[in-house]
Design a protein around this motif. Structure first.
Motif: not given
Length: 355
Positions: A121-140
């Motif tokens: 999230m871009d905290l200034e615009n309060k919007k999602v700026s990127r969606s990144l992905r793992h193929s299973n649960i992302c733990s950290s």
């Protein structure tokens, strides 16, 4: 012996964080959130809506009164001066969030969830700026110090990834299981089959280039970022069961680890990474040149990183006795302490040696 902080929760504590002024936040099952002063006295409590487990609490690096919390699929921003209704709520993840990270300029927040998604999230615009992905649960997921556009992540897909917010794809990916296969001359130990290196926790040292990863196989792996990729610098068996938490302390290269075996260990890896901090490329060539012939394979350095663990021993062993959910570090009355959250409703506090 541990000092116990009690009275803040009635459920198992899942996460901890400390702000620059020494205020401690803890999140627990069933939506419980508590604040503690440096002496361990409860300084505030809040019941978050829907009673979803509070899985991550992170103070803003720039504004110590701002606290970001994840509960269920929701992120709430709280003002610790008035611990009432959240100042803001964000609902950008579709599944339960496991980890939050805020970059050091307080401009981006990353939230990793059970679907494998990392919403930035871009905290200034309060919007999602990127969606990144793992193929299973992302733990950290963790932003790197001194590099506010760069972050590392890991997950139960056994992948460790390096990202830059200008790109939607990872700059570099390492599969911990493939690392094992490539580096081992002999077949994998039988236990490895039942204990794959599912990655649970990451921590980046204050230099921004060295980071540690704790995995289900009980091993601790240290990586070095060089430009747009990272290499494994060191690997050693840390715990007899899964490593649930890793945490670099602010100075030098001291690493705290917590495990499902009920131990909290302090490691000094400065001899292994500090020397090579200035010129990793040259040091790699030097290590190759110095490596005995039996460790070379197809011109590549083979098994040396694994063998280095023979001389990595914990500087301190704390027999905590309970499975570790979270560890944090705080300075209390001028001395460093490690704070441990486990299956109980109290925070355990242990003294740490001076550097």
């Amino acid at each position: 012996m541990a000092v116990k902080w009690t009275g803040g929760h009635s459920s198992s504590i899942l996460c901890l964080n400390v702000n620059t002024e020494g205020l401690v936040a803890s999140g627990a099952e069933r939506g419980e959130l508590a604040l503690w002063d440096g002496g361990g006295a409860p300084a505030g409590q809040l019941q978050l809506p829907k009673a979803d487990d509070v899985t991550s609490v992170v103070f803003s690096p720039c504004h110590p009164t701002r606290l970001y919390t994840s509960h269920g699929e929701t992120i709430s921003l709280l003002d610790v001066r008035s611990l009432k209704e959240p100042v803001e709520r964000f609902h950008v993840n579709e599944e339960e969030i496991n980890c939050l990270s805020v970059n050091e300029t307080d401009s981006f927040l990353a939230a990793a969830d059970d679907s494998g998604a990392i919403k930035v999230m871009d905290l200034e615009n309060k919007k999602v700026s990127r969606s990144l992905r793992h193929s299973n649960i992302c733990s950290s997921v963790v932003f790197r110090p001194q590099r506010p556009q760069s972050l590392v992540s890991c997950g139960l897909d056994m992948q460790v990834m390096l990202w830059n917010l200008q790109k939607a794809r990872p700059l570099w990916t390492t599969n911990l299981q493939e690392c094992e296969t490539e580096e081992e001359d002999s077949p994998q130990p039988a236990g490895q089959f039942f204990n794959p290196p599912l990655a649970h926790s990451l921590s980046v040292a204050s230099c921004g280039n060295i980071f540690g990863c704790g995995a289900q196989d009980g091993k601790v792996r240290i990586f070095r970022v060089t430009g747009v990729k990272f290499e494994r610098e060191l690997e050693f068996p840390g715990h007899s069961l899964g490593v649930s938490q890793v945490l670099f302390m602010p100075e030098a290269y001291w690493l705290l680890t917590g495990g499902n075996d009920g131990k909290v260990l302090l490691w000094d890896v400065s001899n292994d990474v500090g020397k090579r901090q200035k010129s990793p490329a040259k040091s790699l060539q030097r290590r190759k040149a110095q490596a005995p012939a039996s460790t070379r394979k197809d011109g590549k350095l083979n098994n040396v990183a694994s063998n280095e663990h023979a001389r990595v021993l914990p500087k301190l062993t704390i027999e905590h006795g309970e499975k570790v959910n979270w560890i944090s570090c705080a300075e209390i009355k001028g001395s460093k302490r490690v704070l441990v959250a486990d299956q109980s409703s109290s925070v355990s506090v242990y003294p740490l040696p001076e550097a």
